[in-house]
Design a protein around this motif. Structure first.
Motif, PDB file in Angstrom:
ATOM      1  N   GLU A   1     -10.049  -3.034   9.243  1.00 49.69           N
ATOM      2  CA  GLU A   1     -10.946  -1.982   9.724  1.00 49.69           C
ATOM      3  C   GLU A   1     -10.145  -0.715  10.010  1.00 49.69           C
ATOM      4  O   GLU A   1      -8.961  -0.783  10.357  1.00 49.69           O
ATOM      5  CB  GLU A   1     -11.689  -2.442  10.981  1.00 49.69           C
ATOM      6  N   PRO A   2     -10.775   0.458   9.840  1.00 53.12           N
ATOM      7  CA  PRO A   2     -10.061   1.714  10.098  1.00 53.12           C
ATOM      8  C   PRO A   2      -9.516   1.758  11.527  1.00 53.12           C
ATOM      9  O   PRO A   2     -10.178   1.318  12.475  1.00 53.12           O
ATOM     10  CB  PRO A   2     -11.137   2.781   9.883  1.00 53.12           C
ATOM     11  N   LEU A   3      -8.309   2.284  11.650  1.00 47.83           N
ATOM     12  CA  LEU A   3      -7.637   2.370  12.941  1.00 47.83           C
ATOM     13  C   LEU A   3      -7.334   3.838  13.242  1.00 47.83           C
ATOM     14  O   LEU A   3      -6.349   4.390  12.745  1.00 47.83           O
ATOM     15  CB  LEU A   3      -6.348   1.551  12.918  1.00 47.83           C
ATOM     16  N   PRO A   4      -8.177   4.505  14.041  1.00 51.87           N
ATOM     17  CA  PRO A   4      -7.912   5.911  14.383  1.00 51.87           C
ATOM     18  C   PRO A   4      -6.591   6.046  15.140  1.00 51.87           C
ATOM     19  O   PRO A   4      -6.149   5.112  15.833  1.00 51.87           O
ATOM     20  CB  PRO A   4      -9.096   6.285  15.283  1.00 51.87           C
ATOM     21  N   LEU A   5      -5.985   7.211  15.019  1.00 52.80           N
ATOM     22  CA  LEU A   5      -4.680   7.420  15.653  1.00 52.80           C
ATOM     23  C   LEU A   5      -4.721   7.162  17.150  1.00 52.80           C
ATOM     24  O   LEU A   5      -3.802   6.551  17.708  1.00 52.80           O
ATOM     25  CB  LEU A   5      -4.204   8.854  15.390  1.00 52.80           C
ATOM     26  N   ALA A   6      -5.775   7.608  17.825  1.00 51.23           N
ATOM     27  CA  ALA A   6      -5.844   7.435  19.277  1.00 51.23           C
ATOM     28  C   ALA A   6      -5.818   5.959  19.650  1.00 51.23           C
ATOM     29  O   ALA A   6      -5.212   5.569  20.664  1.00 51.23           O
ATOM     30  CB  ALA A   6      -7.103   8.100  19.826  1.00 51.23           C
ATOM     31  N   GLU A   7      -6.455   5.130  18.836  1.00 50.61           N
ATOM     32  CA  GLU A   7      -6.455   3.686  19.105  1.00 50.61           C
ATOM     33  C   GLU A   7      -5.128   3.060  18.677  1.00 50.61           C
ATOM     34  O   GLU A   7      -4.642   2.118  19.318  1.00 50.61           O
ATOM     35  CB  GLU A   7      -7.631   3.029  18.392  1.00 50.61           C
ATOM     36  N   PHE A   8      -4.542   3.567  17.620  1.00 50.66           N
ATOM     37  CA  PHE A   8      -3.230   3.111  17.176  1.00 50.66           C
ATOM     38  C   PHE A   8      -2.186   3.313  18.278  1.00 50.66           C
ATOM     39  O   PHE A   8      -1.314   2.470  18.494  1.00 50.66           O
ATOM     40  CB  PHE A   8      -2.840   3.881  15.919  1.00 50.66           C
ATOM     41  N   TYR A   9      -2.286   4.408  19.015  1.00 48.20           N
ATOM     42  CA  TYR A   9      -1.343   4.678  20.088  1.00 48.20           C
ATOM     43  C   TYR A   9      -1.597   3.809  21.323  1.00 48.20           C
ATOM     44  O   TYR A   9      -0.781   3.802  22.248  1.00 48.20           O
ATOM     45  CB  TYR A   9      -1.431   6.145  20.505  1.00 48.20           C
ATOM     46  N   ASP A  10      -2.718   3.117  21.369  1.00 50.34           N
ATOM     47  CA  ASP A  10      -3.101   2.300  22.516  1.00 50.34           C
ATOM     48  C   ASP A  10      -2.586   0.870  22.301  1.00 50.34           C
ATOM     49  O   ASP A  10      -3.109   0.130  21.469  1.00 50.34           O
ATOM     50  CB  ASP A  10      -4.621   2.310  22.675  1.00 50.34           C
TER      51      ASP A  10
ATOM     52  N   LEU B   1       0.223   0.837   4.813  1.00 51.21           N
ATOM     53  CA  LEU B   1       0.907   2.133   4.750  1.00 51.21           C
ATOM     54  C   LEU B   1       0.019   3.332   5.055  1.00 51.21           C
ATOM     55  O   LEU B   1       0.539   4.438   5.239  1.00 51.21           O
ATOM     56  CB  LEU B   1       1.524   2.308   3.358  1.00 51.21           C
ATOM     57  N   ALA B   2      -1.289   3.130   5.115  1.00 52.79           N
ATOM     58  CA  ALA B   2      -2.175   4.292   5.289  1.00 52.79           C
ATOM     59  C   ALA B   2      -3.299   4.050   6.285  1.00 52.79           C
ATOM     60  O   ALA B   2      -4.301   4.757   6.269  1.00 52.79           O
ATOM     61  CB  ALA B   2      -2.766   4.688   3.935  1.00 52.79           C
ATOM     62  N   ASN B   3      -3.158   3.074   7.161  1.00 51.25           N
ATOM     63  CA  ASN B   3      -4.177   2.816   8.185  1.00 51.25           C
ATOM     64  C   ASN B   3      -3.501   2.649   9.544  1.00 51.25           C
ATOM     65  O   ASN B   3      -3.124   1.550   9.916  1.00 51.25           O
ATOM     66  CB  ASN B   3      -4.982   1.558   7.839  1.00 51.25           C
ATOM     67  N   PRO B   4      -3.339   3.746  10.286  1.00 48.92           N
ATOM     68  CA  PRO B   4      -3.752   5.114   9.967  1.00 48.92           C
ATOM     69  C   PRO B   4      -2.687   5.803   9.114  1.00 48.92           C
ATOM     70  O   PRO B   4      -1.520   5.404   9.134  1.00 48.92           O
ATOM     71  CB  PRO B   4      -3.828   5.773  11.345  1.00 48.92           C
ATOM     72  N   PRO B   5      -3.092   6.851   8.373  1.00 40.59           N
ATOM     73  CA  PRO B   5      -2.080   7.620   7.631  1.00 40.59           C
ATOM     74  C   PRO B   5      -1.245   8.453   8.601  1.00 40.59           C
ATOM     75  O   PRO B   5      -1.795   9.153   9.449  1.00 40.59           O
ATOM     76  CB  PRO B   5      -2.923   8.507   6.708  1.00 40.59           C
ATOM     77  N   VAL B   6       0.067   8.337   8.505  1.00 41.01           N
ATOM     78  CA  VAL B   6       0.947   9.097   9.391  1.00 41.01           C
ATOM     79  C   VAL B   6       2.060   9.731   8.567  1.00 41.01           C
ATOM     80  O   VAL B   6       2.431   9.239   7.506  1.00 41.01           O
ATOM     81  CB  VAL B   6       1.551   8.210  10.503  1.00 41.01           C
ATOM     82  N   GLY B   7       2.566  10.830   9.069  1.00 41.55           N
ATOM     83  CA  GLY B   7       3.647  11.539   8.407  1.00 41.55           C
ATOM     84  C   GLY B   7       4.371  12.412   9.405  1.00 41.55           C
ATOM     85  O   GLY B   7       4.278  12.203  10.627  1.00 41.55           O
ATOM     86  N   ALA B   8       5.046  13.430   8.901  1.00 43.37           N
ATOM     87  CA  ALA B   8       5.870  14.275   9.759  1.00 43.37           C
ATOM     88  C   ALA B   8       5.057  14.947  10.850  1.00 43.37           C
ATOM     89  O   ALA B   8       5.496  15.049  11.995  1.00 43.37           O
ATOM     90  CB  ALA B   8       6.590  15.317   8.912  1.00 43.37           C
TER      91      ALA B   8
END
Length: 394
Positions: A135-144, A245-252
């Motif tokens: 399931e999609p993982l928004p950045l705010a939830e990824f940080y939790d 690699l892309a859930n969530p997509p992150v970069g610089a």
């Protein structure tokens, strides 16, 4: 939009020191600036615990307003994973963690989704089948931390655990890290500081304290893929690779943000100097010792590089047509020489170029960090040039 022109400015003056025997490493480091578009970087090499190369140079920001200094730190992406693995091996060495025990014996909620018997070693070796969430993982939830670990505990594996490796790019830190937390009551960053980096004076943190932000280098995103851009590249990936690699997509952009630096991401947001990376990977190179200190027993350091089975990785396969083999938290150099000519040398690369290397047979440890990211997850040409120069000098 046309591709930006490569940087043609002169190579910057390097600072630090280099043993004359390893002059080729200095030459390769300087060549990275001249011919491989290096912006700011540092490299440290230790041989049997003695620092023979400690160099830095270039710029800590894209605008070239801040010089890369001796104590500049930078996000090293997945080079962090070897450090997190070191924490797990320290617990195993103390008899607090059994790598063959079910994860659920430490983390009961993890037993859902058919994972009740999955052993800890599968987490360390990317063989757990939990490379990413469906399931999609928004950045705010990824940080939790609580949200992400709960989702991983509840999910089912993508493949039968133990049968294949599939790079757990972001989930690795939560999986291994939650086992560390369940045993010690501390998140991996706090455990690392209390037990290893604090006592040894090593300049490396998981995340970055706000008070240290002024000495952090700015990451610069790699150039986009040539054919069709990032979206076209994503379209060719298998679902498990997209999840990893892309859930969530992150970069610089994300890695430069205060939110990323404040989060606990033991797979990807370690911040340190090349010196610190060489010291930490030096524990494995020194058969458990670093800087004159005994961190692991010899048997624990050796266990860390036990191969868990070679295969074409289910996530990295598109970029590595050949088979690779993970040990317990570190990748083996193998027949393709990712960490030099010794196939039993180990290391870990970070997205865009950084690297930690440990070779107990030669006594070599290496840390390489930089801020202009290349497009590769592993085996960046700048890293490979430095490794070739080190082994050429031995």
């Amino acid at each position: 939009m046309p591709e930006p022109e490569p940087d043609r400015s002169p190579a910057p003056a390097l600072e630090g020191h280099c043993d004359p025997r390893f002059a080729a490493v200095r030459d390769a480091f300087e060549a990275n600036f001249r011919t491989r578009e290096e912006l700011g970087a540092a490299v440290t090499v230790q041989v049997h615990g003695e620092t023979v190369v400690d160099l830095w140079g270039g710029w800590a920001d894209a605008a070239r307003t801040r010089r890369w200094e001796r104590d500049t730190v930078v996000n090293v992406w997945s080079t962090t994973k070897g450090v997190t693995a070191l924490c797990a091996h320290l617990l195993a060495d103390r008899g607090l963690l059994d790598l063959d025990a079910p994860v659920a014996s430490y983390w009961p909620e993890f037993g859902a989704g058919g994972k009740e018997a999955l052993p800890v070693r599968h987490l360390l070796s990317h063989r757990a089948g939990l490379a990413g969430l469906r399931e999609p993982l928004p950045l705010a939830e990824f940080y939790d931390w609580e949200v992400t670990t709960a989702r991983l505990a509840a999910t089912e594996p993508w493949w039968e655990p133990g049968t294949r490796s599939g790079y757990h790019a972001m989930t690795y830190g939560f999986l291994v890290g939650e086992v560390i937390r369940r045993i010690t009551g501390r998140l991996p960053g706090a455990f690392l500081h209390d037990e290893i980096t604090g006592p040894l004076g090593i300049d490396f943190t998981i995340g970055l304290p706000e008070k240290e932000a002024d000495r952090a280098a700015e990451l610069v995103h790699p150039r986009p893929p040539q054919a069709g851009g990032q979206e076209a590249a994503f379209a060719q990936w298998e679902p498990v690779a997209l999840a990893a690699l892309a859930n969530p997509p992150v970069g610089a952009a994300q890695a430069n943000s205060p939110e990323w630096r404040a989060a606990e991401l033991p797979a990807a947001n370690g911040h340190g100097t090349a010196r610190a990376v060489a010291q930490l990977y030096g524990v494995f190179a020194g058969r458990g010792r670093s800087g004159g200190h005994r961190v692991l027993s010899e048997s624990a350091a050796e266990r860390a590089r036990e191969g868990q089975g070679a295969c074409r990785d289910l996530v990295l396969g598109a970029g590595h047509g050949h088979e690779t083999e993970c040990a317990l938290g570190l990748w083996l150099s193998g027949p393709h020489g990712s960490y030099g000519p010794n196939p039993r040398a180990v290391g870990h690369d970070g997205f865009g170029g950084s690297c930690g290397l440990a070779d107990p047979e030669s006594g070599v440890s290496l840390g390489y960090v930089m801020n202009r990211m290349g497009p590769n997850i592993a085996d960046d040409p700048r890293k490979m040039a430095l490794i070739d120069a080190v082994y050429g000098a031995l």
